[in-house]
Design a protein around this motif. Structure first.
Motif, mmCIF file in Angstrom:
data_model
loop_
_atom_site.group_PDB
_atom_site.id
_atom_site.type_symbol
_atom_site.label_atom_id
_atom_site.label_comp_id
_atom_site.label_asym_id
_atom_site.label_seq_id
_atom_site.Cartn_x
_atom_site.Cartn_y
_atom_site.Cartn_z
ATOM 1 N N LEU A 97 0.731 -1.028 -0.531
ATOM 2 C CA LEU A 97 0.229 -0.461 -0.350
ATOM 3 C C LEU A 97 0.740 1.411 0.201
ATOM 4 C CD1 LEU A 97 -2.683 -0.910 2.343
ATOM 5 C CD2 LEU A 97 -2.638 -1.009 -0.155
ATOM 6 N N ILE A 98 2.000 1.666 0.399
ATOM 7 C CA ILE A 98 2.711 2.057 0.739
ATOM 8 C C ILE A 98 4.103 1.888 -0.200
ATOM 9 C CG2 ILE A 98 2.017 3.341 3.051
ATOM 10 C CD1 ILE A 98 4.307 2.308 4.397
ATOM 11 N N SER A 99 4.760 0.693 -0.913
ATOM 12 C CA SER A 99 6.068 1.443 -1.026
ATOM 13 C C SER A 99 6.045 -0.014 -2.170
ATOM 14 C CB SER A 99 7.277 0.417 -0.338
ATOM 15 O OG SER A 99 8.166 0.080 -0.470
ATOM 16 N N ASP A 100 6.652 -0.068 -3.294
ATOM 17 C CA ASP A 100 6.440 -0.560 -3.921
ATOM 18 C C ASP A 100 8.242 -1.764 -4.068
ATOM 19 O OD1 ASP A 100 8.583 0.273 -5.287
ATOM 20 O OD2 ASP A 100 7.616 1.062 -7.270
ATOM 21 N N ASP A 101 8.252 -2.497 -2.919
ATOM 22 C CA ASP A 101 9.231 -3.571 -2.464
ATOM 23 C C ASP A 101 9.112 -4.857 -3.094
ATOM 24 O OD1 ASP A 101 11.560 -4.150 -1.550
ATOM 25 O OD2 ASP A 101 11.485 -3.224 0.175
ATOM 26 N N THR A 102 9.795 -5.680 -2.625
ATOM 27 C CA THR A 102 9.918 -7.036 -3.600
ATOM 28 C C THR A 102 8.671 -7.544 -1.814
ATOM 29 O OG1 THR A 102 11.582 -7.569 -2.331
ATOM 30 C CG2 THR A 102 11.907 -6.781 -4.726
ATOM 31 N N ARG A 103 8.640 -8.657 -2.518
ATOM 32 C CA ARG A 103 7.490 -9.685 -0.890
ATOM 33 C C ARG A 103 8.272 -10.154 -0.629
ATOM 34 N NH1 ARG A 103 2.234 -7.145 -1.859
ATOM 35 N NH2 ARG A 103 1.647 -7.775 -3.755
ATOM 36 N N LYS A 121 -1.935 1.841 -5.994
ATOM 37 C CA LYS A 121 -3.060 2.998 -6.377
ATOM 38 C C LYS A 121 -3.957 3.685 -5.980
ATOM 39 C CE LYS A 121 -3.753 5.101 -11.370
ATOM 40 N NZ LYS A 121 -3.019 4.561 -12.629
ATOM 41 N N LYS A 122 -5.260 3.053 -5.976
ATOM 42 C CA LYS A 122 -6.073 3.096 -5.739
ATOM 43 C C LYS A 122 -6.020 3.426 -4.426
ATOM 44 C CE LYS A 122 -8.926 -0.194 -9.184
ATOM 45 N NZ LYS A 122 -9.705 -1.473 -9.472
ATOM 46 N N PHE A 123 -5.511 2.650 -3.578
ATOM 47 C CA PHE A 123 -5.718 3.522 -2.079
ATOM 48 C C PHE A 123 -5.388 5.040 -1.523
ATOM 49 C CE2 PHE A 123 -2.687 3.488 1.654
ATOM 50 C CZ PHE A 123 -3.848 3.859 2.802
#
Length: 171
Positions: A97-103, A121-123
Motif C-alpha cells: 500500500l505504501i511501497s513497491d518493494d519486493t515481497r 494506486k487506488k488506496f
C-alpha cells in the motif's frame, strides 16, 4: 463481489481498518469508497497468491479459505511460517500500500480461497480524497512494522547468544 453490507463487517475486523465503525456515518462513507475500489479474486488449492522476491502493488484480505505463508532459506529450502484461515481476519501484502518493494514471503492457497484485493494506486487515490483513511491505516502499518522490527531484533539477539554459546562450548 458481495455487496457493501456483506463486506463491511470483514473490513472492520481487519487490523488496518479496525478504527472504523459500521455505526459511524462518516466511517461508513469512507469504507464505501474503499469497497468501490476492491476486487475479489479466487485461487485454487496450490496456487501462489504472492511470491517471495516478486514486486507487487496489491494488498490482500483473505475472504475465504486457507493459505500458508512460506519463506526460502539461504540454502534454497522452503519453510512454512504459518498456516492461516479466513476466520483469523488475515491480510497480507500490506506494505504494498505504501511501497513497491519486493515481497518478503510466498503465500500459497492450501484450500480453494478468495481474496479481497486493493491496489496501492487506488488506496492512495482514496487517501487523497479522504486523509482520515490514510492516517488511520498508516498508523496501523507503522505500529505493525515497528513490532516487526522489535521482534527481528529480539530474534537476532537470541541467535547471536546461541552462536556465542556454541563457540564458547567448542573452545
Amino acid at each position: 463481489m458481495d455487496n457493501f453490507e456483506t463486506i463491511l463487517p470483514k473490513l472492520i475486523k481487519i487490523e488496518l481498518f479496525s478504527d472504523f465503525s459500521a455505526e459511524d456515518e462518516n466511517d461508513r462513507r469512507i469504507l464505501k469508497l474503499v469497497y468501490e475500489n476492491l476486487t475479489i479474486k479466487n485461487f485454487k488449492k496450490g496456487d501462489v497468491i504472492i511470491r517471495e522476491g516478486d514486486y507487487g502493488d496489491l494488498f490482500y484480505i483473505l475472504y475465504s479459505g486457507e493459505v500458508q505463508v512460506q519463506r526460502n532459506t539461504p540454502a534454497g529450502d522452503v519453510i512454512a511460517l504459518a498456516n492461516l484461515n479466513s476466520e483469523q481476519n488475515i491480510f497480507f501484502g500490506e506494505t504494498a500500500l505504501i511501497s513497491d518493494d519486493t515481497r518478503s514471503a510466498t503465500v500459497r492457497a492450501t484450500k480453494d480461497c478468495s481474496c479481497i484485493i486493493l491496489s496501492s494506486k487506488k488506496f492512495l487515490a482514496i487517501c487523497d480524497k479522504e486523509p482520515l483513511l490514510g492516517y488511520r491505516v498508516l498508523l496501523h502499518l507503522a505500529k505493525r512494522m515497528s513490532q516487526t522490527i522489535r521482534n527481528t531484533n529480539s530474534d537476532k539477539a537470541t541467535l547471536y547468544e546461541a552462536l556465542f554459546s556454541e563457540i564458547e562450548g567448542d573452545l
